[in-house]
Design an enzyme around this catalytic site. Sequence first.
Site, PDB file in Angstrom:
ATOM      1  CB  THR A 644      60.995  99.236 -11.452  1.00  0.00           C
ATOM      2  OG1 THR A 644      60.441  99.170 -10.326  1.00  0.00           O
ATOM      3  CG2 THR A 644      61.839 100.577 -11.554  1.00  0.00           C
ATOM      4  CD  GLU A 715      63.082  84.309 -13.631  1.00  0.00           C
ATOM      5  OE1 GLU A 715      63.670  83.264 -14.400  1.00  0.00           O
ATOM      6  OE2 GLU A 715      63.389  84.752 -12.608  1.00  0.00           O
TER       7      GLU A 715
HETATM    8 MO1  MOS Z   1      66.878  84.110 -14.604  1.00  0.00          MO
HETATM    9  S1  MOS Z   1      66.516  83.204 -16.454  1.00  0.00           S
HETATM   10  O1  MOS Z   1      66.675  83.117 -13.376  1.00  0.00           O
HETATM   11  O2  MOS Z   1      68.181  84.984 -14.766  1.00  0.00           O
END
Ligand code: MOS
Length: 749
Positions: A644, A715
């Site tokens: 994942t 992210e």
């Molecule tokens: Mo993310 S853009 O902090 O869901």
Amino acid sequence: MMTAAMQEDAPPAAAKQLPERYDGLAKVTGKAKYAAEFRVPDVPAKDMTYAWMVQSTIANGSIVSIDTAAADHASGVLAIITPFNAPKLPQPKAQPPATRHVSLLQDTTVSYNGQPIAVVVARTLEEARHAAALLKIKYAQEPAKLDFNALLSTARPPKRPGREPSDTSRGDIKGSLAQAAVVVDETYTTPIQNHNPMEPHATIAWWDGDTVNLYDATQYISGVKQTIAKTFDLPLDSVRVRCPYTGGGFGSKGSAWSHVALAVMAARVVKRPVKLALDRTQMFGPVGARPRTVQHLKLCADSQGKLLGIQHDVIIHTSVMEDFLEPSAYQTRMLYDSTANATSHRMVEVNYGVATFQRAPGEATGTVALETALDELAHKLKMDPVELRMANYAKKDPGSGKPWTSKHLDLCYTQAAKRIGWSKRNPMPGQLREGSKLIGYGMATATYGANRSPAQAAVIVHPDGRATVTCGTVDLGTGSYTIMAQYAAAGLGIDPSLVEVKLGDSELPRSPVSGGSQTAASIGPAIADAAMQAKLKVISLAIGDARSPLSGFNAQDVEITDGKLHGKKAGAASESIATLLARNGSQTIEAKGSAEPAQDATAFSAHSWGAVFAEVEVDAFTHMVKVRRIAATYDIGTLINAETGNNQLVGGIVWGVGIALYEATHIDTTYGRTVNENLAEYHVPVNADIGVIDVTVLNIPDTKFNPMGARGIGEIGITGAAAAVGNAIFNATGKRVRDFPITPDKLMA
Ligand code: MOS
């Protein structure tokens, strides 16, 4: 609550990994249900009703009238809710926790083209859409602010600060400019990008007396619960939100947008369950987007490449309704060591829907500009881009002066450079050719902050030795199910395949928003705590049980391994959890756990790091770009689950390729309508666009950040990737495109 002494007993960083995704089978067999797919418990399917959200066709003004005569008599129509008849909400100004501006039919103002202005409820979706088309809406139109470029001179500071001040300044920027041997002074632009998770937003709402239930596609079940409770002035306990699977969110599902409360309102009006699902076109406007950016960068360096000053001035668009800051200059404050540093953020108000968080808000666009500018500086200095970054390596956070929790970015550069074959790169652009293809290599730094919030969890041990772990978080496809099973198993001392996971229900122990890459780092320690508490209860049952071979042991001398309690010393007797519980009335054992950021968290600066290298080919005649390979190495602390985790990073890189080459939302400057509100014309990379992506992680635990040593992973993959591709295109062609995405027309020019 986890204490320092307990942390020493916490599961080792390398908790046994599930061999595959916990939710993999349910997903590939279609058993995993998403918000719009549910039937309401105890309600026959025929009693479900369907709502269609009607959107404005002007960008600014007000609604004068809505003639519903034809629609009222259309087949299957149950209700038409407009600003002229909508129930008055007790808290019309109530905003979601994320303070998004929503349109709940409480007034007739229109602030953007596509704003929700009515809801039609019917027996079927087709009937609802048909009736919606019969509405005759009269507007009083006013001039709208739609031309961002023409409005740049109106840029103003944000009305609300973000998590950091909008402007910062340290050292002598003007002086550094005067001293510099080399200066890069360029402007980079990125377009609006719309979130397009596979699953569009959807809500099913039904009332049961004074309580309301929702299935909602969300990243934040407890946030939706709070929003609905506030908006309808209900006690928190009267709202239940469920979301066992989220088909991607990327920030857009971090807030409860208009359709959520509108579904609840409609369900109250028709007194039946209402399903309100947005279609793909409705994803462009009413549910947020990444704002446009215009980023002016000045890099001043001496002849050796040492940065003397960095200035990063950002202008973004913001909605006339509400400010949202895409903080593109934040990473510029901390990524490289330079004495003089100045950053600013300004906003241009336009009649668009409100902007919002989108995967690495700030860093995704900010690294496009900063990391391209660094590449330009390296070229001017005739210096290797990696060496330039190493010459300005920040050993502590240059913005805050604080030490890092952990940073091994230098190793990322070396490892990823080796894997891409950086030595093959010719520093002179346009020199590597294979037939009609120009080949180029480029690189960039990736970074994203490490976040953590308080979280709660519970672990239940069943008489058969299996366990259930519960946490009110969601799984956006990221792996929450999988790591929850892992951490419960590790803490308890059983195999992860014996753990059942429950999440996605606001009745479960509270967890923060699944945003800011914080889920694993926040819930992991809470689950470890709950599992350890459960283990201690099992152990104390055994040592107090005269019939147990562990009877009379000290708790600290007993361990559980593979479901068996045993003495820590070799040769000691053992028994399984199941045997122990069977003998004790087949009881279940339940324990709650919680965790919050370390007490000394503010003493450190916590970030993840990475190096992204790209190899591209550019056709010399068509100027089509193909990303052949990307090699990226990340320092994200402990890698909790290889499958994942890799998936998260690869997904982020793919999106980075999208930023580099394809993605842009176009809003026409006459009507304010999104002209490419579909996936045929809003281009995202598909498999054929993506070559080889080679992701590696250092897997060095960051135990200053959390006891598992893990920072977030969701992210960082998008950061740096677009700049690496753009820099590779420059290396291939000698053409520097500063207006993203880098489409063939721009390479032709
Ligand atoms: Mo993310 S853009 O902090 O869901």
